[in-house]
Design a protein around this motif. Structure first.
Motif, PDB file in Angstrom:
ATOM      1  N   ASP A   1       0.796  -1.235   0.000  1.00  0.00           N
ATOM      2  CA  ASP A   1       0.000   0.000   0.000  1.00  0.00           C
ATOM      3  C   ASP A   1       0.826   1.283   0.000  1.00  0.00           C
ATOM      4  O   ASP A   1       0.503   2.229  -0.687  1.00  0.00           O
ATOM      5  CB  ASP A   1      -1.081  -0.007   1.084  1.00  0.00           C
ATOM      6  CG  ASP A   1      -0.560  -0.192   2.485  1.00  0.00           C
ATOM      7  OD1 ASP A   1       0.672  -0.279   2.657  1.00  0.00           O
ATOM      8  OD2 ASP A   1      -1.391  -0.246   3.408  1.00  0.00           O
TER       9      ASP A   1
ATOM     10  N   CYS B   1      -8.537  -6.460   7.403  1.00  0.00           N
ATOM     11  CA  CYS B   1      -9.692  -5.910   8.125  1.00  0.00           C
ATOM     12  C   CYS B   1     -11.018  -6.227   7.415  1.00  0.00           C
ATOM     13  O   CYS B   1     -12.090  -6.017   7.970  1.00  0.00           O
ATOM     14  CB  CYS B   1      -9.544  -4.396   8.311  1.00  0.00           C
ATOM     15  SG  CYS B   1      -9.611  -3.490   6.765  1.00  0.00           S
TER      16      CYS B   1
ATOM     17  N   TYR C   1      -7.948  -5.976   2.441  1.00  0.00           N
ATOM     18  CA  TYR C   1      -6.989  -6.031   3.575  1.00  0.00           C
ATOM     19  C   TYR C   1      -7.507  -7.079   4.577  1.00  0.00           C
ATOM     20  O   TYR C   1      -8.682  -7.473   4.521  1.00  0.00           O
ATOM     21  CB  TYR C   1      -6.992  -4.695   4.303  1.00  0.00           C
ATOM     22  CG  TYR C   1      -6.188  -3.581   3.698  1.00  0.00           C
ATOM     23  CD1 TYR C   1      -4.877  -3.329   4.126  1.00  0.00           C
ATOM     24  CD2 TYR C   1      -6.739  -2.737   2.743  1.00  0.00           C
ATOM     25  CE1 TYR C   1      -4.145  -2.282   3.605  1.00  0.00           C
ATOM     26  CE2 TYR C   1      -6.012  -1.674   2.223  1.00  0.00           C
ATOM     27  CZ  TYR C   1      -4.716  -1.452   2.656  1.00  0.00           C
ATOM     28  OH  TYR C   1      -3.991  -0.407   2.149  1.00  0.00           O
TER      29      TYR C   1
ATOM     30  N   ARG D   1       0.390   4.292  -2.912  1.00  0.00           N
ATOM     31  CA  ARG D   1      -0.445   5.278  -2.209  1.00  0.00           C
ATOM     32  C   ARG D   1      -1.248   6.177  -3.158  1.00  0.00           C
ATOM     33  O   ARG D   1      -2.436   6.401  -2.946  1.00  0.00           O
ATOM     34  CB  ARG D   1       0.446   6.127  -1.297  1.00  0.00           C
ATOM     35  CG  ARG D   1      -0.340   6.831  -0.204  1.00  0.00           C
ATOM     36  CD  ARG D   1       0.560   7.366   0.881  1.00  0.00           C
ATOM     37  NE  ARG D   1       1.039   6.322   1.764  1.00  0.00           N
ATOM     38  CZ  ARG D   1       2.276   6.294   2.275  1.00  0.00           C
ATOM     39  NH1 ARG D   1       3.149   7.224   1.967  1.00  0.00           N
ATOM     40  NH2 ARG D   1       2.637   5.330   3.090  1.00  0.00           N
TER      41      ARG D   1
ATOM     42  N   ARG E   1     -10.161   5.814  -0.301  1.00  0.00           N
ATOM     43  CA  ARG E   1     -10.777   5.330   0.939  1.00  0.00           C
ATOM     44  C   ARG E   1     -12.071   4.563   0.629  1.00  0.00           C
ATOM     45  O   ARG E   1     -12.335   3.521   1.181  1.00  0.00           O
ATOM     46  CB  ARG E   1     -11.072   6.506   1.876  1.00  0.00           C
ATOM     47  CG  ARG E   1     -10.892   6.143   3.352  1.00  0.00           C
ATOM     48  CD  ARG E   1     -11.164   7.338   4.235  1.00  0.00           C
ATOM     49  NE  ARG E   1     -12.589   7.582   4.396  1.00  0.00           N
ATOM     50  CZ  ARG E   1     -13.400   6.825   5.096  1.00  0.00           C
ATOM     51  NH1 ARG E   1     -12.951   5.747   5.723  1.00  0.00           N
ATOM     52  NH2 ARG E   1     -14.681   7.116   5.194  1.00  0.00           N
TER      53      ARG E   1
ATOM     54  N   SER F   1     -16.039   2.263   7.847  1.00  0.00           N
ATOM     55  CA  SER F   1     -15.625   2.855   9.133  1.00  0.00           C
ATOM     56  C   SER F   1     -14.122   2.664   9.416  1.00  0.00           C
ATOM     57  O   SER F   1     -13.584   3.289  10.315  1.00  0.00           O
ATOM     58  CB  SER F   1     -16.415   2.198  10.258  1.00  0.00           C
ATOM     59  OG  SER F   1     -16.198   0.799  10.188  1.00  0.00           O
ATOM     60  N   GLY F   2     -13.457   1.819   8.662  1.00  0.00           N
ATOM     61  CA  GLY F   2     -12.064   1.477   8.991  1.00  0.00           C
ATOM     62  C   GLY F   2     -11.057   2.524   8.542  1.00  0.00           C
ATOM     63  O   GLY F   2     -11.405   3.517   7.882  1.00  0.00           O
ATOM     64  N   LYS F   3      -9.775   2.294   8.931  1.00  0.00           N
ATOM     65  CA  LYS F   3      -8.725   3.248   8.560  1.00  0.00           C
ATOM     66  C   LYS F   3      -8.132   2.943   7.190  1.00  0.00           C
ATOM     67  O   LYS F   3      -7.465   3.757   6.588  1.00  0.00           O
ATOM     68  CB  LYS F   3      -7.586   3.149   9.586  1.00  0.00           C
ATOM     69  CG  LYS F   3      -7.912   3.745  10.920  1.00  0.00           C
ATOM     70  CD  LYS F   3      -6.654   3.827  11.763  1.00  0.00           C
ATOM     71  CE  LYS F   3      -7.022   4.131  13.197  1.00  0.00           C
ATOM     72  NZ  LYS F   3      -6.275   3.385  14.172  1.00  0.00           N
ATOM     73  N   LYS F   4      -8.361   1.727   6.733  1.00  0.00           N
ATOM     74  CA  LYS F   4      -7.705   1.301   5.495  1.00  0.00           C
ATOM     75  C   LYS F   4      -8.507   1.717   4.269  1.00  0.00           C
ATOM     76  O   LYS F   4      -9.738   1.752   4.302  1.00  0.00           O
ATOM     77  CB  LYS F   4      -7.568  -0.231   5.475  1.00  0.00           C
ATOM     78  CG  LYS F   4      -6.724  -0.775   6.607  1.00  0.00           C
ATOM     79  CD  LYS F   4      -5.274  -0.436   6.391  1.00  0.00           C
ATOM     80  CE  LYS F   4      -4.397  -1.013   7.482  1.00  0.00           C
ATOM     81  NZ  LYS F   4      -3.080  -0.373   7.510  1.00  0.00           N
ATOM     82  N   PRO F   5      -7.809   1.980   3.160  1.00  0.00           N
ATOM     83  CA  PRO F   5      -8.532   2.268   1.913  1.00  0.00           C
ATOM     84  C   PRO F   5      -9.312   1.026   1.465  1.00  0.00           C
ATOM     85  O   PRO F   5      -8.924  -0.087   1.788  1.00  0.00           O
ATOM     86  CB  PRO F   5      -7.418   2.573   0.919  1.00  0.00           C
ATOM     87  CG  PRO F   5      -6.145   2.544   1.649  1.00  0.00           C
ATOM     88  CD  PRO F   5      -6.354   1.996   3.001  1.00  0.00           C
ATOM     89  N   ASN F   6     -10.370   1.250   0.713  1.00  0.00           N
ATOM     90  CA  ASN F   6     -11.177   0.129   0.224  1.00  0.00           C
ATOM     91  C   ASN F   6     -10.986  -0.130  -1.263  1.00  0.00           C
ATOM     92  O   ASN F   6     -11.465  -1.127  -1.783  1.00  0.00           O
ATOM     93  CB  ASN F   6     -12.665   0.410   0.475  1.00  0.00           C
ATOM     94  CG  ASN F   6     -13.050   0.122   1.908  1.00  0.00           C
ATOM     95  OD1 ASN F   6     -13.198  -1.031   2.291  1.00  0.00           O
ATOM     96  ND2 ASN F   6     -13.188   1.167   2.717  1.00  0.00           N
TER      97      ASN F   6
END
Ligand code: SAM
Length: 506
Positions: free
Chosen positions: A319, A341, A339, A323, A328, A354-359
Motif C-alpha cells: 500500500d 480488516c 486487507y 499510495r 478510501r 468505518s475502517g482506517k484502510k482504503p477500500n
C-alpha cells in the motif's frame, strides 16, 4: 557468576545491548546448557563465539570441574568484539583458571577481541593452499541476533565463503560447527526462526548435514528466556554432535520459562522432527502427546497444492508504494482492494467504510499488474500476534458478493489461486474450511515459531484431496461454521489412519 551478570547489566544500557545483539544468558540457562554436553574427553577445547561476559564457557568449565571423571586439561577460546564487556570477560576467564587450578586441571584461556565471522572464515577456508585452523571438542554459544545488511563487510565475507544466511546468529552457528572436531559437541541457544522458512534453508541443511541433532529444548513463553531483556523471539536450545550418523530419536524438551524447574522431555523419532524427503528440511518440534496426535492426524492428508493445481502467493499491492492509486471508498474507475480488516465470518466483507484502510484502488494501465481477475480466492492473514488464538486465519473472496471485474489483494495477505485464476466455489470453501481448522493451525505451529504465515510455508503443507475439499466445501454456506463445527466436519469427511506424513507431489 550472578555478580558477573549483574555488573554487566549495570554497565551497558539495554538499548545499546539490543542494537549490537547482546542479550545475555542467565546463569540458570547457562548451567542447563552446560549440562547437555555428554562426552568424556581428557583434553577439552571450548569455543565460545560472542562470549559477552563469559557466562556460557564458565558454566561449562564449572560442569566439567564438578564431573567425577574430570578432564586433564581445558582450553577456552572466547571471541568478543565489544570492548565494554572485556573487563568482565577477563575476570570470568581468571575465575575459570583458579577453579581449574584448584581441581588440578591444566587451564588455558584466550580472549580474542576480533570479529568472529572474519576469523572463523579464515580458520575454516577450504582449498588447495588452505592451512587447517584450530578445531574444538566443545562449542557453547548464544550468538548475536542481527539481520545482516546487504552492503556490509560481513555480508561480503559470508557470500565469498558460500554461507547464505540472513541473520548473524545463523552465521555464528554455521561457522562454529565448521570449527568442531569430528565427534565435537555443540550447544547453542538461538531464536527458533531457523526451523522453517526459505531464508534459513541453506543453514538448516548444513546444520543437519554436518551435525547429528540430539536434543532440542523449547521455551514455551516468548519473554521468559531472557526475562531482563526485551527479546520477543521464541528461543530454542539445541545439542548436536559433529559428523555422526543421524540419530533414530531426538530428545525434545520444553519448559514454561527460564527457571527450568519443570522440564518435560520426550524422545521423538527423527523422521517426525525432519520429515523424510522434505527438501526444505523443516524442523518440527513435537513437544507432547497432543502434538503427537496432530502429527498422526496430519497423516490423513497427503495432497500437495501443486497436485491440486493450486498455488499461493503474497498479495501484490504494497500500500505505501501504491499510495497515489488508493481510495478510501470505491468510486468510478476503481476496483476493490482487500486487507485483513475485510475478513468477516470467513468471507470478505467489503467495503468497510468505518475502517482506517482504503477500500479501493484505481484501475489503470499502471496498476493492472497488481490485480487479479474476479473469481473465488482463499485469503489468509500473513501476520498474527503469538497470543492470538489462531496463527492461520482464512477467508473466501466471493465474486458474487462483490461486483467488480478485478480485485487487488494487499501485501498483508496471501491468496490461493488456480494458476493465477479463481477456484471453483466449492473448492474455495473447502480449502478455507481446512485452513481454518484447529488441526491445520496446530500442525503449522509445530514447525513455525514466528507469527508470520509465509506463502512458502503454506505451499509446503499437505492438503486433503480435491474430492475431500469439495465435500468440505459443501458444508459452508453464507458464513464459515464455528471452530468446533469445522473440526467435526473435517474429522467426519477426511480423516483416516495413517500413511507416512508428507505430501505426494504427483
Ligand atoms: C547474544 S550476546 C551473548 C553473550 C554471551 N554469550 C551470553 O550468552 O551471555 C552475543 C555477543 O556477541 C558479541 N558479538 C557480536 N558480534 C560479534 C562479532 N562479530 N564477533 C565477536 N563477538 C561479537 C556481542 O558483543 C555480544 O556480547
Amino acid at each position: 557468576m550472578d555478580d558477573v551478570r549483574k555488573s554487566l547489566s549495570d554497565g551497558t544500557s539495554r538499548h545499546e545491548r539490543s542494537s549490537i545483539g547482546q542479550f545475555l544468558t542467565s546463569v540458570a540457562i547457562a548451567r542447563f546448557m552446560a549440562s547437555l554436553f555428554e562426552r568424556q574427553k581428557k583434553n577439552v577445547s571450548i569455543l565460545d563465539a560472542g562470549a559477552g561476559a563469559g557466562v556460557l564457557f564458565a558454566a561449562l568449565v564449572e560442569a566439567l570441574v564438578l564431573r567425577r571423571h574430570r578432564p586433564l586439561s581445558i582450553d577456552v577460546v572466547a571471541y568478543e568484539n565489544d570492548r565494554h564487556i572485556l573487563l568482565e570477560l577477563k575476570e570470568t576467564m581468571e575465575r575459570c583458571d583458579t577453579a581449574c587450578k584448584e581441581a588440578g586441571i591444566n587451564f588455558q584461556g584466550e580472549i580474542r577481541t576480533e570479529d568472529f565471522v572474519a576469523a572463523a572464515i579464515a580458520q575454516t577456508e577450504e582449498g588447495l593452499f588452505a592451512v587447517q585452523g584450530e578445531r574444538f571438542t566443545h562449542a557453547i554459544l548464544n550468538p548475536p541476533y542481527k539481520k545482516i545488511n546487504g552492503q556490509t563487510v560481513t555480508r561480503r565475507l559470508l557470500d565469498a565463503a558460500g554461507l547464505e544466511v540472513s541473520n548473524l546468529y545463523a552465521a555464528f552457528v554455521w561457522l562454529t560447527v565448521r570449527m568442531l572436531k569430528p565427534g565435537g559437541e555443540l550447544v547453542a541457544i538461538t531464536p527458533r526462526s531457523f526451523c522453517n522458512g526459505p531464508y534459513f534453508r541453506r543453514f538448516r541443511f548444513a546444520l543437519l548435514d554436518m551435525m547429528s541433532l540430539r536434543r532440542i529444548h523449547v521455551f514455551e513463553s516468548r519473554k521468559k528466556a531472557f526475562r531482563d531483556d526485551d527479546v520477543l523471539q521464541e528461543n530454542v536450545i539445541y545439542h548436536a554432535v559433529r559428523g555422526e550418523q543421524k540419530p533414530k530419536h531426538v530428545t525434545v524438551s520444553s519448559s514454561e520459562g527460564a527457571d527450568l524447574e519443570k522440564v518435560s522431555s520426550r524422545s521423538v523419532p527423527y523422521r517426525d522432527v525432519v520429515l523424510p524427503g522434505d527438501r526444505d528440511v523443516f524442523i518440527h518440534l513435537v513437544k507432547n502427546n497432543d502434538d503427537d496426535r496432530v502429527m498422526d492426524r496430519m497423516r490423513s492428508f497427503s495432497t500437495s497444492l501443486d497436485k491440486l493445481g493450486l498455488d499461493v502467493s503474497t498479495g501484490r499491492v504494497v500500500d505505501f508504494r501504491a499510495r497515489a492509486h488508493l481510495r478510501r471508498l470505491p468510486e468510478e474507475g476503481t476496483v476493490p482492494l482487500v486487507y485483513p480488516c475485510h475478513f468477516q465470518n470467513g468471507f470478505v466483507g467489503w467495503p468497510v467504510a468505518s475502517g482506517k484502510k482504503p477500500n479501493a484502488i484505481l484501475s489503470s494501465e499502471q496498476t493492472r499488474e497488481l490485480m487479479v481477475a474476479a473469481g473465488y480466492y482463499v485469503l489468509t492473514k500473513r501476520f498474527s500476534a503469538k497470543e492470538e488464538r489462531r496463527r492461520v486465519v482464512a477467508a473466501i473472496y466471493d465474486p458474487h458478493r462483490i461486483e467488480a471485474p478485478l480485485v487487488g489483494f494487499e501485501n498483508h495477505l496471501n491468496y490461493f489461486h488456480a494458476r493465477g485464476q479463481g477456484l471453483s466455489a466449492n473448492l474455495a470453501k473447502g480449502l478455507a474450511l481446512y485452513l481454518n481448522s484447529s488441526l491445520f493451525d496446530r500442525y503449522f505451529r509445530l514447525f513455525s515459531g514466528h507469527t508470520q504465515v509465509n506463502a512458502t510455508d503454506l505451499k509446503k503443507m499437505c492438503y486433503p484431496s480435491r474430492e475431500q475439499l469439495m465435500r468440505l466445501g459443501a458444508h459452508v454456506e453464507d458464513q464459515m461454521p464455528d471452530h468446533e463445527t469445522i473440526d467435526m466436519i473435517l474429522k467426519k469427511e477426511c480423516e483416516n489412519d495413517g500413511q507416512e506424513i508428507g505430501c505426494k507431489e504427483s
